[in-house]
Design a protein around this motif. Structure first.
Motif, PDB file in Angstrom:
ATOM      1  N   VAL C 239      -4.068  -5.914  -1.630  1.00 24.52           N
ATOM      2  CA  VAL C 239      -5.051  -6.746  -2.308  1.00 24.52           C
ATOM      3  C   VAL C 239      -6.147  -7.185  -1.346  1.00 24.52           C
ATOM      4  O   VAL C 239      -7.334  -7.143  -1.652  1.00 24.52           O
ATOM      5  CB  VAL C 239      -4.357  -7.976  -2.933  1.00 24.52           C
ATOM      6  N   ILE C 242      -8.513  -4.383  -0.771  1.00 24.04           N
ATOM      7  CA  ILE C 242      -9.496  -4.232  -1.850  1.00 24.04           C
ATOM      8  C   ILE C 242     -10.592  -5.279  -1.713  1.00 24.04           C
ATOM      9  O   ILE C 242     -11.778  -4.995  -1.865  1.00 24.04           O
ATOM     10  CB  ILE C 242      -8.806  -4.336  -3.234  1.00 24.04           C
ATOM     11  N   VAL C 306     -14.665   0.091  -4.155  1.00 26.35           N
ATOM     12  CA  VAL C 306     -13.566  -0.766  -4.599  1.00 26.35           C
ATOM     13  C   VAL C 306     -12.753  -0.063  -5.682  1.00 26.35           C
ATOM     14  O   VAL C 306     -11.516  -0.086  -5.668  1.00 26.35           O
ATOM     15  CB  VAL C 306     -14.104  -2.116  -5.129  1.00 26.35           C
ATOM     16  N   ARG C 320      -2.230  -1.583  -8.715  1.00 20.04           N
ATOM     17  CA  ARG C 320      -3.640  -1.638  -9.095  1.00 20.04           C
ATOM     18  C   ARG C 320      -4.047  -3.071  -9.432  1.00 20.04           C
ATOM     19  O   ARG C 320      -3.260  -3.883  -9.887  1.00 20.04           O
ATOM     20  CB  ARG C 320      -3.911  -0.734 -10.288  1.00 20.04           C
ATOM     21  N   LEU C 321      -5.314  -3.313  -9.204  1.00 21.34           N
ATOM     22  CA  LEU C 321      -5.825  -4.646  -9.431  1.00 21.34           C
ATOM     23  C   LEU C 321      -6.475  -4.748 -10.814  1.00 21.34           C
ATOM     24  O   LEU C 321      -6.389  -5.763 -11.481  1.00 21.34           O
ATOM     25  CB  LEU C 321      -6.867  -4.972  -8.365  1.00 21.34           C
ATOM     26  N   PHE C 322      -7.144  -3.712 -11.215  1.00 23.93           N
ATOM     27  CA  PHE C 322      -7.850  -3.782 -12.496  1.00 23.93           C
ATOM     28  C   PHE C 322      -7.989  -2.410 -13.121  1.00 23.93           C
ATOM     29  O   PHE C 322      -7.691  -1.424 -12.459  1.00 23.93           O
ATOM     30  CB  PHE C 322      -9.242  -4.415 -12.310  1.00 23.93           C
TER      31      PHE C 322
END
Lengths: 524, 292, 322
Positions: C239, C242, C306, C320-322
């Motif tokens: 995180v 990113i 990103v 994954r973040l989004f």
């Protein structure tokens, strides 16, 4: 806690509502009997105006009061704030801004066209404008409108300050320094005398940019109706003025290289890592003896620690240099009119308000106002001599030492945006004896180059910003690399350097400048 | 044998880290030293590591001059920081909670929106255009509301909450809890570390904020401590007005003294607060294996 | 013929319509929606709003005309960027600094937190952590001034040592090849303590039972670090990576402007300093459209990066973040 989230979200909604409902604070202020107006001005200037005795007299005599709205301290922030106020429609009656902004916003309806009102309400100002075609050309737009009034500033040049006592001890005769070669030889003598015991001693020292001697070699930026040489925009009239295409420029690089190689000039300064504090420390410690900087700095060293360190400490100001034939080498000067400090009027003002503003400004262009702003009140701050000239009767040092925020007599005309004519004699007289004498001696027309403000169109402005941002730093870096020896100083290399600068945009800059000059002042 | 080896490693490790810590504290001390050195020495560049000619007049000057309303500035800064941290941590934590719930169908596109708006740095003028529409000029809420969600902090909070095992939530549902109860009775107690972390981050960022107050606060009574002390030294290169040394009680103060004292006063409060938060970094709070 | 393939008894399955699904979702999760409301408002009003105002990059923005009435300029501002002969140098410098910020600066807080975790004495650990955070508060002006004093050619500590060892004094602040290392050094000094907080917090969340189990299996500290601690904070690392990439083109403008001088300008001049000079200095009619156009381009590239890292994180670590 039941349903705490509801409570929180309610609170936040309320908060948002309160926030949006909260208005601006409206301060109550004094009213002048003949009118009042608000003006946005840089905070430092506002503080200074509040300290002036003569300013109070001016408001009393005109019966008009100006309520200043202080802006930020930095100029660039001030101009940004003007933009922001335009966006949020919170522009006061008058603003301090720059000419490039009024040139664009004026025709777009933000600032009032003052030309008809000046003719009607400000006779002295009108006479001033008519008397100087340069000023008229500067403030008048293409369609004859006047959106801003630029302030007049004293005409400055940098002075060569030197340690009188160090010169004497080393047996160097300051009065015999006439040409650049004499100057170099003097530096050599100083280095020989002081350098043997002090490895950190470099006679010539300074701060920030080192390329400031171009005028001594006839290589300063200049402009006329027929040619433009060197970068000639705001910030490059006095400092940062160099024309690398001139023959003298090569000589300048050679001379500076000689200084560098022989240890006559502080190498940290050449490299660009000497800050103001470093320079001051060097001069106070005796690690330097000569500088070429702002006109009143010689006195500053006397007042701020010089004699504390060394009881013999004495500063002086050398004469400007001459060329081999005895002609004065004209030095670069600041502009007579400062286009970054203009007064503009909100287009939303009523005619009455504009009348008030112009009446107040006009007062300073009247004979009475001119004397008041430049000399003060007869009998209180100055006295008229038998021959008609005026002399200050208050002490400069004492007045200027008054703690910040307290009232005083002060005539530092360069510090303001009160639109008024400047009496250069008065301005330089209002100084310590050391500087006043030097100014009287040196600031005569034959020593000074005249500077012209150029007016650019929006497109020219845009193109220039890009180019100047790249070219100027490249020029400086290039010259410094020749001086330090990183790049070999030969005719071929120099020619290559010139070519590189043109390719980067120097020739295009000169083209634009010439066009702007001709548009502003005509082609003759 | 093993104990000896651990001893050596520990000694070397601890020494190195303490050394690093000292290097980190030095700038802070340097500022203090400059502020208490006699100005004459500073002007000559005679101060190297430690103060010379100790004096406290720089602080006396700043605190006694009515021009600088230090009390007001500190009070304002405290208010904005406290309010902003409270609002920021609450809104961010709660939003991170929602965004980490798999049953919230909008979580992916909302997170994407947050990330896009974070990466696309709008710049001062676009921001001003929007904030002005909401009446944030000269309004203390400008320090609290727009910044209530800092996307980077949101990401950190959400990642933390993602790592809390599903079983806890499922067990709570089976006991008949609703979302609010799960949030406040189950998650918050587990989150002392992340809440402490968020608090520190928000407090520091609001305290150090200088652009927003500079642009939006015109009223003198709203200014933060950094703004108040910004013009402690007026040097104006355009008119060649170089700051003249001030002499108080026989001690010469030059601009470096005053600038350093001003910086120190504006740094001190927040620096003192931080160590108090450390105790909330509790160990081993989550039971069971956790990934990150 | 079709009748043979038709299934005889199952009725056609009716899929719920969108409004029906939305209503079901709303009734089931209405509390979540309410909780999200403030965050959602902030997203729309204060985040999407200003980004929308970046529209001025496509205009010839004038404060007088405002965003709704300024002339449309299409891609003129963007082509202006590319016509600049100087742009390649700037891009090179910007990219190098950006890469250094991720490759060199990023790992340091991780390593620091790992070793800090090994310190047995609680007091020492707490002290070091608190102090490591301090440089974050110090302004760029102070840090650069300290650095300049340390590196001063005539009186700085570093040069004194060099001369004592028989070498020649060097003006480090004036050497282009030293600019990047010094900039990165200051970046590390100022931010490692701040970034380490995340990792330290993540380490405290690791179950101590894991360590006990490893201890019983005879693992030494390095094995524990590699097999328990690092994987334990791996999500935080990803995180933060990113986030780091999202910030890749953010430079500390104050620091560069302070360290900038004619001698180092070949390495120190980046896009951000160049735009600053254009917009805020010299002949300026402040050209906000141009500055915003540059911002748009920078942000676009950062966003692509990103998204890329996010995708990699998803494939490699399911994070994954989004």
């Amino acid at each position: 806690m039941r349903n705490p989230k509801k409570l929180i979200s309610l609170l936040l909604t309320l908060t948002l509502a309160v926030g949006m409902a909260a208005g601006f604070s409206t301060a109550a202020f004094a009213e002048g009997e003949n009118g009042t107006y608000t003006m946005f001005m840089r905070s430092t200037y506002v503080d200074w105006i509040k300290e002036l005795n003569w300013y109070d007299v001016a408001e009393k005599n005109t019966g008009i009061h100006v309520e200043y709205v202080p802006g930020p301290e930095e100029f660039s922030d001030c101009y940004s704030e003007v933009d922001q106020r335009i966006i949020s429609d919170t522009l006061p009656d008058a603003v301090m801004t720059k000419l490039t902004q009024t040139n664009v916003y004026g025709p777009q309806g933000v600032f009032a066209d003052l030309a008809p009102y000046i003719a009607k309400y400000a006779p002295n100002l009108q006479a001033y404008i008519d008397a100087d075609p340069t000023y008229k050309a500067l403030v008048t737009s293409d369609n004859g409108a006047i959106y801003a009034l630029c302030k007049e500033t004293p005409i400055f040049a940098d002075f060569i300050g030197y340690r009188v006592d160090m010169f004497q001890k080393a047996g160097v005769d300051a009065s015999a320094i006439v040409t650049v070669d004499d100057f170099t030889n003097a530096l050599r003598a100083l280095k020989a005398y002081y350098g043997k015991d002090n490895a950190n001693y470099y006679p010539l020292c300074g701060r920030d940019a080192v390329v400031r001697f171009a005028a001594w070699f006839g290589a300063a930026s200049n402009i006329s109706a027929t040619e433009s040489n060197g970068i000639y925009v705001s910030g490059h009239y006095k400092d940062g003025s160099v024309d690398i295409m001139a023959d003298g420029a090569y000589k300048m690089a050679e001379t500076m290289k000689t200084w560098y190689d022989e240890g006559l000039i502080n190498p940290d300064w050449v490299a660009g890592t000497m800050s103001e504090a470093d320079w001051e420390a060097a001069m106070l410690n005796g690690n330097g003896s000569v500088f070429y900087d702002y006109y009143n700095r010689a006195q500053w060293f006397m007042d701020n620690g010089g004699p504390d360190n060394d009881p013999d400490y004495q500063m002086g100001v050398l004469n400007f240099l001459k060329d081999a034939d005895g002609n004065p080498l004209k030095v670069t000067t600041s502009l007579k009119y400062n286009d970054e400090c203009c007064t503009a009027v909100n287009a939303k003002c009523s005619e009455d308000k504009i009348k008030t503003i112009l009446t107040f400004i006009d007062y300073f262009y009247s004979d009475e106002g001119k004397v008041l702003a430049n000399y003060g009140v007869e009998g209180e701050s100055f006295a008229t001599q038998a021959d008609g000239s005026k002399k200050f009767i208050v002490d400069y040092s004492k007045e200027e030492s008054t703690p910040a925020g307290e009232k005083r007599w002060s005539f530092l005309s360069d510090r303001l945006t009160v639109c008024k004519p400047v009496d250069n004699t008065a301005f330089f007289q209002w100084n310590s004896p050391l500087i006043a004498e030097a100014a009287g001696r040196l600031l005569v027309p034959e020593n000074l180059m005249t500077s012209y403000v150029l007016k650019f169109t929006e497109d020219q402005s845009k193109e220039l910003s890009n180019l100047v941002a790249a070219v100027y730093d490249a020029e400086m870096a290039g010259i410094v690399s020749f001086v330090t020896g990183d790049r070999e100083l030969t005719a071929d290399e120099w020619a290559a350097f010139q070519g590189e600068m043109n390719a980067l945009g120097l020739s295009r800059i000169e083209e634009i400048q010439l066009a702007a000059y001709q548009a502003t002042y005509g082609t003759k | 044998m093993k104990r000896q080896r651990i001893g050596v490693f520990n000694a070397v490790n601890s020494t190195l880290l303490i050394l690093i810590a000292l290097i980190c504290v030095y700038p802070f001390l340097y500022v203090f030293f400059v502020s208490v050195t006699n100005g004459t020495f500073l002007a000559r560049g005679a101060m190297t590591f430690f103060p010379k000619g100790f004096q406290m007049q720089a602080y006396a000057y700043i605190l006694n001059t009515p021009r600088f309303n230090v009390g007001r500035g500190l009070a304002n800064s405290f208010l904005y920081t406290a309010l902003g941290t409270l609002v920021g941590v609450s809104v961010t934590y709660i939003s991170a909670f929602v965004l980490s719930r798999k049953r919230f169908v909008h979580r992916y596109w909302m997170m994407t929106a947050f990330i896009i708006t974070w990466v696309f740095d709008a710049g001062i003028i676009p921001q001003y255009i929007v904030y002005n529409t909401f009446g944030f000029v000269d309004n203390i809420w400008v320090m609290v509301i727009p910044g209530a969600i800092n996307t980077q902090f949101l990401i950190i909070a959400k990642t933390f909450l993602d790592g809390v095992p599903q079983e806890l939530e499922e067990a709570a549902f089976m006991d008949g809890a609703d979302d609010y109860t799960i949030l406040f009775r189950v998650f918050v107690p587990l989150s002392s570390t992340i809440l402490a972390t968020l608090s520190v981050f928000y407090a520091v960022s609001i305290w150090n904020q200088y652009l927003i107050p500079q642009i939006y606060f015109k009223d003198v009574n709203l200014k933060t401590i950094q703004q108040v002390l910004k013009d402690v030294v007026i040097t104006d290169s355009t008119s060649g007005t170089t700051f003249k040394n001030v002499t108080i009680g026989g001690v010469v103060l030059n601009q470096q003294n005053l600038k350093a004292a001003a910086i120190f006063i504006s740094m001190l409060p927040i620096v003192c607060v931080y160590p108090m938060v450390q105790k909330y970094f509790k160990k081993g709070i989550l039971i069971g294996s956790v990934k990150g | 013929m079709n009748r043979i393939t038709e299934s005889p008894s199952s009725p056609p399955i009716k899929r719920p319509t969108l409004p029906q699904r939305a209503l079901k979702d709303l009734s089931k999760n209405h509390r979540l929606y309410l909780l999200m409301l403030p965050g959602f408002l902030i997203l729309i009003l204060f985040k999407i709003g200003p980004v929308g105002a970046m529209w001025i990059a496509f205009q010839n923005f004038s404060a007088a005309k405002g965003i709704f009435h300024s002339d449309f300029a299409g891609l003129a501002n963007f082509t202006r960027i590319f016509h600049d002969p100087y742009i390649l140098v700037l891009v090179r410098n910007t990219v190098i600094l950006a890469v250094l910020s991720v490759v060199v600066v990023f790992p340091i807080p991780i390593i620091f937190s790992l070793f800090l975790n090994e310190v047995q004495n609680k007091k020492v650990r707490g002290l070091v952590q608190s102090l490591s955070f301090l440089p974050y508060f110090i302004s760029a002006a102070v840090m650069v001034s300290i650095l300049a004093t340390l590196l001063s050619r005539s009186s700085g500590l570093v040069n004194n040592l060099i001369v004592a060892a028989g070498g020649k004094a060097v003006n480090f602040m004036a050497k282009p090849e030293w600019f990047r290392p010094l900039y990165v050094l200051l970046e590390i000094w100022q931010t490692f303590g701040y970034s380490a907080i995340i990792y330290i917090a993540a380490i405290t969340a690791i179950d101590p039972a894991l360590y006990e189990a490893a201890e019983m299996d005879g693992a030494n500290r390095w094995k524990k670090m590699w097999h328990i601690t690092l994987p334990g904070i791996s999500t935080s690392i990803i995180v933060m990576l990113i986030i780091s990439v999202g910030n890749i083109f953010t430079v500390n403008l104050d620091r560069i402007l302070l360290m900038y001088n004619q001698s180092v300008y070949s390495t120190a001049d980046v896009i951000q300093t160049y735009v600053y000079r254009i917009v805020f200095q010299s002949t300026g009619f402040p050209d906000y459209s141009y500055a915003t156009a540059v911002n748009v381009l920078k942000s676009l590239i950062a966003f692509v990066l990103v998204t890329g890292v996010n995708r990699i994180a998803d494939k490699v670590a399911d994070a994954r973040l989004f």
